[in-house]
Design a protein around this motif. Structure first.
Motif, PDB file in Angstrom:
ATOM      1  N   PHE A 142       4.185  -8.538  -0.103  1.00  0.00           N
ATOM      2  CA  PHE A 142       4.083  -7.317   0.700  1.00  0.00           C
ATOM      3  C   PHE A 142       5.177  -6.358   0.279  1.00  0.00           C
ATOM      4  CE2 PHE A 142       6.914 -10.205   2.918  1.00  0.00           C
ATOM      5  CZ  PHE A 142       7.966  -9.389   3.326  1.00  0.00           C
ATOM      6  N   SER A 143       5.015  -5.103   0.651  1.00  0.00           N
ATOM      7  CA  SER A 143       6.004  -4.084   0.318  1.00  0.00           C
ATOM      8  C   SER A 143       7.093  -4.028   1.383  1.00  0.00           C
ATOM      9  CB  SER A 143       5.324  -2.714   0.212  1.00  0.00           C
ATOM     10  OG  SER A 143       6.286  -1.673   0.182  1.00  0.00           O
ATOM     11  N   PRO A 144       8.361  -3.894   0.983  1.00  0.00           N
ATOM     12  CA  PRO A 144       9.430  -3.728   1.986  1.00  0.00           C
ATOM     13  C   PRO A 144       9.256  -2.473   2.815  1.00  0.00           C
ATOM     14  CG  PRO A 144      10.265  -3.356  -0.239  1.00  0.00           C
ATOM     15  CD  PRO A 144       8.896  -3.932  -0.381  1.00  0.00           C
ATOM     16  N   ALA A 145       8.527  -1.481   2.291  1.00  0.00           N
ATOM     17  CA  ALA A 145       8.278  -0.262   3.070  1.00  0.00           C
ATOM     18  C   ALA A 145       7.337  -0.533   4.234  1.00  0.00           C
ATOM     19  CB  ALA A 145       7.683   0.815   2.161  1.00  0.00           C
ATOM     20  N   ASP A 146       6.443  -1.524   4.093  1.00  0.00           N
ATOM     21  CA  ASP A 146       5.488  -1.843   5.153  1.00  0.00           C
ATOM     22  C   ASP A 146       6.062  -2.799   6.190  1.00  0.00           C
ATOM     23  OD1 ASP A 146       3.470  -0.295   4.019  1.00  0.00           O
ATOM     24  OD2 ASP A 146       2.811  -1.939   2.724  1.00  0.00           O
TER      25      ASP A 146
END
Length: 440
Positions: free
Chosen positions: A374-378
């Motif tokens: 997963f993205s750290p932004a999400d």
């Protein structure tokens, strides 16, 4: 044309009047905070867009959306404030609990009246009677199940932030449900069809099953917090008590006859086929398999977890059983993989006679692999937890290697550098505050 949600677990019917000729369709409105609201999440844990937001034809926004938002962007403090807002002020929950607790006899009378009304028309088809019965039973039963809905979100937040006070809050709400549940006695004068449907809504499809799952989750929280053999054994026992013969048979034969969970081969035992034929079985089975997998991982047994991950890999992600909306991967999968890596690491670090550097490095490999899902932004909260744990483990491995006279393992260097850079600006990433294109 107006659109609204149909009655369901997340929203109560609205008092808003629908004008004659207007049509409402069962379309769900999902809430997610803006980058500006993420930036202000500590100061304003319940944004106005959630407080004032409504479903398309009225009714409150889903409480679970607010909590999911805090699990990805918030803190223990912000999540605690959000849970208490839901419990005390959200239209779908606390007012319903107050009504049910104040006059349980009135709620039971509503249930009996709903059952009698739904089954009074002999001309109605059996399917129509079942639909009406379910719709009419929903509102009074929602009042009784509200404590479980609050406990669910409180426990999710407690688990994410390792918060004992949120865990205790959830446990108190489960106790409140138990007190209400003890007063439920469906009158024997009701029709057999009404009693059967009531039993399904209480047990097979909802309230008692949900209560059992929540109790297991509380036990798992305690086991993960203390790490004591007694707490782990208790969590394992509670999970294993849900292992029905049918569930175990389906878990063994799932997908063997096709592309769906309940596509069973001809040679599957009849008890597995019967289990798959019951209402809402697949979702319930996956929840119990997950809880069982997590409990057995804490006990050093990875078999059930590996089977659950295999099922996730084979299953479609658009069938409603997996929550992949915001991060592209079900949070249960992330949690299970992290638990497997953390358990392997701690076991290798405490082997009799010393420690096993190779196994510890393998576990760190598994842990860092999770952040590529997963993205750290999400999900900055989830990323931060894993990254900080990985950095601490990499430092520990380097120290142990030096003591053993070995060279430090440099294969983690790039990943650890990435973690340090992202962690240093994670809040800015989460709130979308970084602008411009880096220069060459």
């Amino acid at each position: 044309m107006l659109l609204t949600t149909a009655p369901g677990a997340y929203a109560q019917a609205s008092d808003e009047k629908i004008e004659e000729g207007e049509i409402c369709l069962p379309v769900l409105r999902v809430w997610n905070g803006t980058p500006a609201e993420v930036k202000a999440i500590k100061a304003t844990p319940v944004p106005l867009s959630f407080r004032d937001g409504v479903q398309a034809c009225g009714g409150p926004l889903r409480a679970v959306d607010l909590i999911d938002w805090h699990l990805r962007f918030g803190t223990e403090e912000s999540a605690f404030a959000a849970v208490n807002y839901i419990a005390d002020r959200h239209a779908a929950y606390r007012p319903q609990v107050r009504k049910a607790a104040k006059d349980i006899d009135r709620v039971m009378a509503q249930i009996v009246d709903a059952a009698r009304h739904s089954n009074s028309g002999q001309e109605k088809s059996e399917d129509k009677q079942q639909m009406l019965l379910t719709e009419n039973l929903y509102r009074p039963l929602a009042q009784l199940s509200s404590p479980l809905e609050i406990a669910d979100v409180a426990l999710a937040a407690g688990d994410r932030f390792n918060s004992v006070r949120l865990r205790n809050l959830a446990s108190n709400w489960i106790d409140e449900y138990d007190q209400l549940r003890a007063q439920i006695a469906f009158p024997q004068t009701a029709s057999d069809a009404a009693k059967a449907r009531f039993d399904e809504l209480i047990t097979d499809e909802g309230m008692d099953i949900k209560r059992s799952e929540l109790r297991i989750r509380v036990a798992l929280f305690d086991a993960q917090q203390t790490g004591s053999s007694e707490d782990v054994a208790h969590a394992v026992l509670m999970a294993q008590q849900q292992r029905t013969e049918g569930l175990m048979a389906v878990a063994e034969n799932a997908f063997e006859g096709g592309t769906d969970f309940c596509d069973l081969p001809d040679y599957a035992p009849q008890i597995a086929k019967d289990a798959c034929a019951t209402g809402n079985f697949e979702r319930r089975a996956k929840n119990l398999m997950y809880l069982d997998a997590l409990a057995t991982v804490l006990n050093g047994d990875y078999g059930p977890a590996e089977r659950f991950l295999e099922i996730y890999g084979r299953d479609r992600k658009d069938n409603g059983d997996w929550d992949t909306r915001w991060t592209g991967i079900d949070p249960r999968i992330v949690k299970l993989k992290v638990a497997m890596a953390e358990t392997r690491y701690s076991t290798a670090a405490s082997e009799s006679g010393g420690f096993n550097l190779d196994e510890m490095s393998y576990a760190l490999d598994e842990l860092t692999a999770v952040t590529r899902l997963f993205s750290p932004a999400d999900d900055p909260v989830g990323f931060r937890k894993i990254a900080l744990s990985a950095l601490q483990k990499e430092k520990e491995l380097a120290g142990l290697a030096e003591k053993a006279g070995d060279k430090p393992d440099v294969r983690f260097s790039q990943t650890m550098s990435l973690y340090r850079v992202v962690l240093s600006r994670l809040d800015e990433i989460a709130s979308g505050s970084i602008s411009g294109v880096p220069s060459d």
